[in-house]
Structure formats: C-alpha cells, structure tokens
Design a protein around this motif. Structure first.
Motif, mmCIF file in Angstrom:
data_model
loop_
_atom_site.group_PDB
_atom_site.id
_atom_site.type_symbol
_atom_site.label_atom_id
_atom_site.label_comp_id
_atom_site.label_asym_id
_atom_site.label_seq_id
_atom_site.Cartn_x
_atom_site.Cartn_y
_atom_site.Cartn_z
ATOM 1 N N SER A 26 0.816 -1.214 0.000
ATOM 2 C CA SER A 26 0.000 0.000 0.000
ATOM 3 C C SER A 26 0.848 1.261 0.000
ATOM 4 O O SER A 26 0.325 2.360 -0.006
ATOM 5 C CB SER A 26 -0.930 0.004 1.223
ATOM 6 O OG SER A 26 -0.166 0.016 2.422
ATOM 7 N N GLY A 27 2.176 1.114 0.024
ATOM 8 C CA GLY A 27 3.062 2.268 -0.008
ATOM 9 C C GLY A 27 3.473 2.786 1.350
ATOM 10 O O GLY A 27 4.245 3.747 1.445
ATOM 11 N N ARG A 28 2.987 2.182 2.408
ATOM 12 C CA ARG A 28 3.355 2.633 3.753
ATOM 13 C C ARG A 28 4.758 2.172 4.100
ATOM 14 O O ARG A 28 5.149 1.050 3.797
ATOM 15 C CB ARG A 28 2.365 2.090 4.785
ATOM 16 C CG ARG A 28 0.945 2.628 4.633
ATOM 17 C CD ARG A 28 0.009 1.954 5.613
ATOM 18 N NE ARG A 28 -0.048 0.520 5.379
ATOM 19 C CZ ARG A 28 -0.789 -0.321 6.097
ATOM 20 N NH1 ARG A 28 -1.517 0.132 7.092
ATOM 21 N NH2 ARG A 28 -0.790 -1.616 5.811
ATOM 22 N N GLN A 29 5.509 3.062 4.752
ATOM 23 C CA GLN A 29 6.867 2.696 5.135
ATOM 24 C C GLN A 29 6.822 1.712 6.304
ATOM 25 O O GLN A 29 6.036 1.858 7.234
ATOM 26 C CB GLN A 29 7.655 3.948 5.539
ATOM 27 C CG GLN A 29 9.139 3.672 5.769
ATOM 28 C CD GLN A 29 9.956 4.943 5.857
ATOM 29 O OE1 GLN A 29 9.687 5.886 5.122
ATOM 30 N NE2 GLN A 29 10.924 4.978 6.758
ATOM 31 N N ILE A 30 7.664 0.720 6.235
ATOM 32 C CA ILE A 30 7.680 -0.312 7.259
ATOM 33 C C ILE A 30 9.107 -0.542 7.732
ATOM 34 O O ILE A 30 10.065 -0.170 7.055
ATOM 35 C CB ILE A 30 7.117 -1.647 6.732
ATOM 36 C CG1 ILE A 30 7.894 -2.083 5.482
ATOM 37 C CG2 ILE A 30 5.638 -1.558 6.452
ATOM 38 C CD1 ILE A 30 7.480 -3.428 4.952
#
Length: 578
Positions: A99-103
C-alpha cells in the motif's frame, strides 16, 4: 522423429496471468519488497581473519510454530582458538508495503515468513499473519520459517535449512513445469517403462494418448523431420500447428502455423536465428527455443466458446513424497470459437490474453466457470447425446486428469531435489475435445493466484489455504516422527502418491534412523491409521483406481459433497490406473 509434450524448459517464469499494467505496478513493488536474488546473507556470523571472509552457520533452535531461529548476539571464540566470531548488527531497511506505507524490518521472536513478488501475496500474508507470523522483507535473512517466492534463484536456496524451514517451489521443478523439461522426462520414462513388464493391472498411458504431437525446433533431427513432413502438402490437407517459445509464459510469443506460407516464414526465421548464432557479434544470450505442437481443431465448446480446465498438483513434501490432486476451475474465451480466426484470444484461454479483448470487462465473469457449473452443463447438454455417465466431469474426467498427473509425476520423481521442507503447487491445464478425449496442455510452476472474478474468489484462497495447511501438518508430523495419515487438514485435495524416491538422499534424521531397512529393500514409512506401510521403491506407487474419490452431484445448498475416500492409502499398496 515425432515426440509429444507440452510444458516449458529452463524458464523459471511464473504462470501469473496479470495485465501489463499490473505487471508494471508489480515490478515497482517488487523493487521495494526485495524479492529473491543473489547476495550475501545479512545478519550471518562472519569469521574475521586474514584472507576471504567465511560465512558461518548461525545457531538455531528447534522449529516450532511461534518460535524462530536465534542468532548469537555476543562475540564468541572459535573452538580451535582462532579468530573470534562476531555478530553483525542488523541493518535497518527502509521498505514499503504493497500500500506504499513505510515499514521496518521486524525483529525479535518469530516466526517469520518471506514473500517475494505479488502473485498470491495477500492470500499467503493473511494466512501467515492470522497465525501470528511476521513478514520479513530482507531476502537474505536466514531466520525465516516459510519462504514463498514467485521466481527462483540460487541465492534463494542458499540459506535454506533442510527439515527446519519451508520453501515454496522445488529448485529443479523445470523437469516437470517446462515444455522441454516435461517432454524429455516423459520420453525417458516411456523408454524405460517399455522395457519392464508390469502385468495386466498396471497399464501406463502412451504419450500420444494424452499429449498432442510435439516436436522440438532446437533439435535438428526433429526440426528437419517437421519441415520435410510439410513439403508437398497442400493448404487444404495440412494440419494446423501452434508454435510456442519454450522460455515464455502467459501466451507470449505464441503463434499459429495455418498455411504453407506460415511454415515457410517460420522456417526462414529459424534459419536466420541459427545463422546469427555463428556470428561473433551476436550477444552471448542463447536464442529462444521453440516447440511446434499439433493444434486440436475440434475442441469441446461451452456455449460456442473454447475452454480449458485448470487443476492443481500439490507436492506437499519431497522427503517422503506426498502428492495430491485438486480441482480448480474452467477458463473460457470471450469470443465464439473460430479455428480460422487470426486473433489469439479466440485460441488461448488464459486471463492474460483474454484481458486484451475489448469485451473482457463486460464478459469477465463468463470467462471463468466453477467445476460444478461445468459438470451441470455437460450433464444437461451431452450426457444423453454422447452416452456419458452422469457427473462425467467430477467422475471419469477427474480420474483421467489424476491418471495423467500421476504419470507425469512418476516420470520426474527420481529427478526432483528431495529435501524436507520443499513443497510445490503446480497448475495443470487440460483440454477436452469433441470426442471427450482429455489432453494435457501445460504444467506451470507458480500458477496464477489472482482473484479478479467471483469464481476465482471462491477457488483460489481455498486452494492456497489448504496447500499451506496440508504442507505444515505433514512437515510437523515428519519432524515429530508421527504417522502422516490421516490428515486433519485435508479437505478437497486427493492423495495421488506417497513414498520415498529410490534415489532420494535426504539427510533428515527421520531417514537416518531407518536402520532395519536393507539397501536392496524398498524403504517404507508409516502412513495409515492401521499401521500399514506403503512400499515406495517401485515406480508404480501411484494411486489405485478403486480408491479414487466418488463424487456426488452438487447439493441443493450449492455445496459440493466431500469425498468419502480421499486417502488412497486406505486401499493398500499404490498402483497405476488399470
């Protein structure tokens, strides 16, 4: 010399039928997910000293769900008094999820799983995370419990710990899932089997009974025989052939040979390719090999449309072998069948090709049928007209697919890399002609797991979930030296084969402790509730015909009844279908 086949050679490509747009997006995501590749394991213990660094195996704990392998985090001194061993601090990686969220890369206790690519990512991730597993994104980490990658590379298997981790895709599955690989395996198996007398109860299929005539264009004798055969034949008399590049998938590079002009142009193309091979200026890359296969012009049609059937072969374990069959779904074209059509979407049924059809958005739900719908259609339209038994699809057709898949597996079981922890889900595509003869078209590694229509939303997740359930249960039972069968997690999968390969040389402790078995005897393992052992040294240990599942018609509630006899070991020793 003619031969037969249908599957792809040294390609490690997947069978995921994605659109070009999805492909482009998937590539961008894979760059952040860091799928399988070649590089040094991160976080491994390194021996410091003069000369080249040496990677040392990290300490591990017993594999349990909810538990992971631990790396030593303190400096240690080698037993030989040599240089000390230090643990490298883990590198923080800036990654993004789908989803493009930084992890951030998870640390601490596991268990961990790695998923490389996009095909089936959501289904596998939901399964693992529902069990409390954490996803890791660093492909070089060694502390994974499950690694599932779309494509294969040597580095992917370098950190694999046999008997302690699960790895999706058998490294050398190309002997089964590529056109040239399967062709060669079946030809070799047929040559060997023809010299052995198996009695009346064991009849193997001849290749021409289930694979259309196929010739390899990379073999000069077969290439010359093919073109010599076409000379002097008029267009009215000539057969139609389908030409497939052996290293590609999703219908890419496929074309039809319908006329003498088409064949002449193809011959010239091969000649130019051959000439360029001797040109020093040519790139070192090996040119794409082709196979030509007899095109079946009289397929059975569903509402006037061409179709094929996707079924599944699950190799849930390789040490010992435990192999299953499962029904999948039916794939149809958008257009009505016309053998003279120049549009490939009228000839190829896979979703990658059908999505290019302008009518696809309107007909998407009609391009995939459930097996129950297919069965009902055949009962209604063909049972009386063709004098078929009722529920031919779920009965006789299922048995034939199982028979063909069993024979293909037997042809490669002595070739596959057998190590505890390897498992594979293979997509098998079948075509039925108007005489209700069943043909094997292809066997594909990493089959498409997308769910872009209602039937696929019902079929695909259940296939993946049961694949992982069955594989995990077998893995744990073997590690715990328990009887494999019965399997609590087995629902729709049908057992085809169980036993050791005679050439399998796994080093797992399970086999080391089988000291009472002489070298000249077939190895045995306990597989039934009654304590029966199944001999497995003979190449004839596939499922017995009498033990095939007895399917009943779909109930009013819409649910397919479960089989009362899915475990073939209940009938005793395994034999080929008579």
């Amino acid at each position: 010399m003619s031969s037969k086949c249908s599957v792809d050679p040294c390609s490690y490509g997947q069978d995921a039928a994605e659109t070009r747009l999805e492909k482009k997006r998937g590539q961008e995501k894979e760059e952040t997910e860091v799928p399988c590749g070649n590089s040094r394991p991160a976080g491994s213990l390194r021996k410091q000293g003069p000369g080249r660094d040496q990677t040392l195996p990290p300490e591990t704990q017993t594999w349990k769900e909810g538990q992971t392998f631990s790396h030593s985090s303190v400096n240690q001194e080698s037993q030989s008094g040599g240089p000390c061993v230090v643990a490298q601090p883990p590198q923080r990686s800036k990654l993004k999820d789908l989803s493009g969220r930084q992890i951030e890369e998870p640390r601490g206790p596991g268990p961990f799983y790695f998923f490389g690519g996009t095909n089936g990512a959501k289904i596998v991730s939901n399964y693992c995370e529902s069990r409390g597993w954490k996803r890791i994104y660093n492909k070089d980490r060694e502390d994974f419990n499950l690694k599932w990658c779309e494509t294969k590379s040597p580095a992917q298997y370098s950190n694999f710990r046999e008997g302690k981790q699960l790895m999706y895709q058998i490294p050398n599955n190309k002997v089964l899932t590529t056109k040239i690989g399967l062709l060669s395996s079946l030809q070799q198996y047929e040559r060997v089997s023809s010299r052995v007398s198996h009695g009346q109860a064991l009849r193997r299929l001849k290749m021409e009974e289930f694979i259309p005539t196929t010739l390899r264009m990379d073999v000069r004798e077969e290439r010359e025989a093919f073109f010599a055969q076409q000379e002097g034949v008029s267009n009215n008399e000539s057969r139609m052939w389908i030409c497939k590049p052996t290293g590609l998938n999703q219908g890419r590079g496929i074309f039809l040979l319908k006329s003498k002009e088409d064949i002449a142009a193809f011959r010239l193309k091969l000649k130019h390719t051959e000439d360029r091979r001797f040109n020093r200026k040519m790139c070192y890359r090996q040119p794409q090999a082709y196979i030509v296969q007899h095109y079946i012009k009289n397929p059975l049609l569903l509402k006037g449309k061409k179709f094929d059937v996707r079924s599944y072969l699950l190799i849930a374990c390789t040490a010992p072998y435990v192999v299953f069959f499962r029904h999948g779904y039916v794939r149809l074209t958008c257009d009505l069948y016309d053998p003279t059509s120049k549009n490939l979407s009228a000839h190829l049924t896979n979703q990658y090709i059908q999505k290019k059809n302008p009518l696809y958005s309107q007909l998407k739900e009609d391009t995939v049928w459930s097996m129950e719908s297919f069965n009902a259609y055949v009962n209604d339209r063909f049972q009386v007209a063709k004098d078929l038994p009722r529920d031919w699809v779920l009965g006789a057709f299922a048995k034939r697919m199982q028979q063909i898949m069993s024979q293909c597996f037997l042809a490669v079981k002595s070739k596959l890399d057998c190590r505890l922890g390897f498992f594979d889900l293979i997509g098998c595509d079948f075509l039925v002609d108007e005489d209700f003869k069943v043909w094997l078209l292809e066997m594909n590694c990493n089959p498409a797991l997308h769910t872009n229509c209602e039937v696929l939303k019902e079929v695909i997740p259940s296939v993946v979930v049961e694949t992982l359930d069955v594989t995990l249960e077998i893995f744990k039972k073997i590690r715990g030296r328990q009887k494999i069968f019965p399997l609590v997690s087995q629902r729709e999968f049908v057992l085809l084969y169980s036993g050791f390969s005679t050439t399998e040389k796994s080093s797992i402790e399970f086999q080391k402790n089988t000291k009472d078995v002489q070298k000249t005897e077939p190895r045995r393992f306990m597989c039934g509730t009654e304590g029966k052992s199944v001999p497995s040294a003979s190449p004839d240990n596939s499922a017995n015909d009498s033990a095939l599942p007895k399917r009943r018609s779909r109930s009013k509630s819409g649910h397919r009844p479960t089989s009362t006899s899915r475990n073939h070991h209940e009938s005793g020793a395994f034999t080929l279908y008579s």
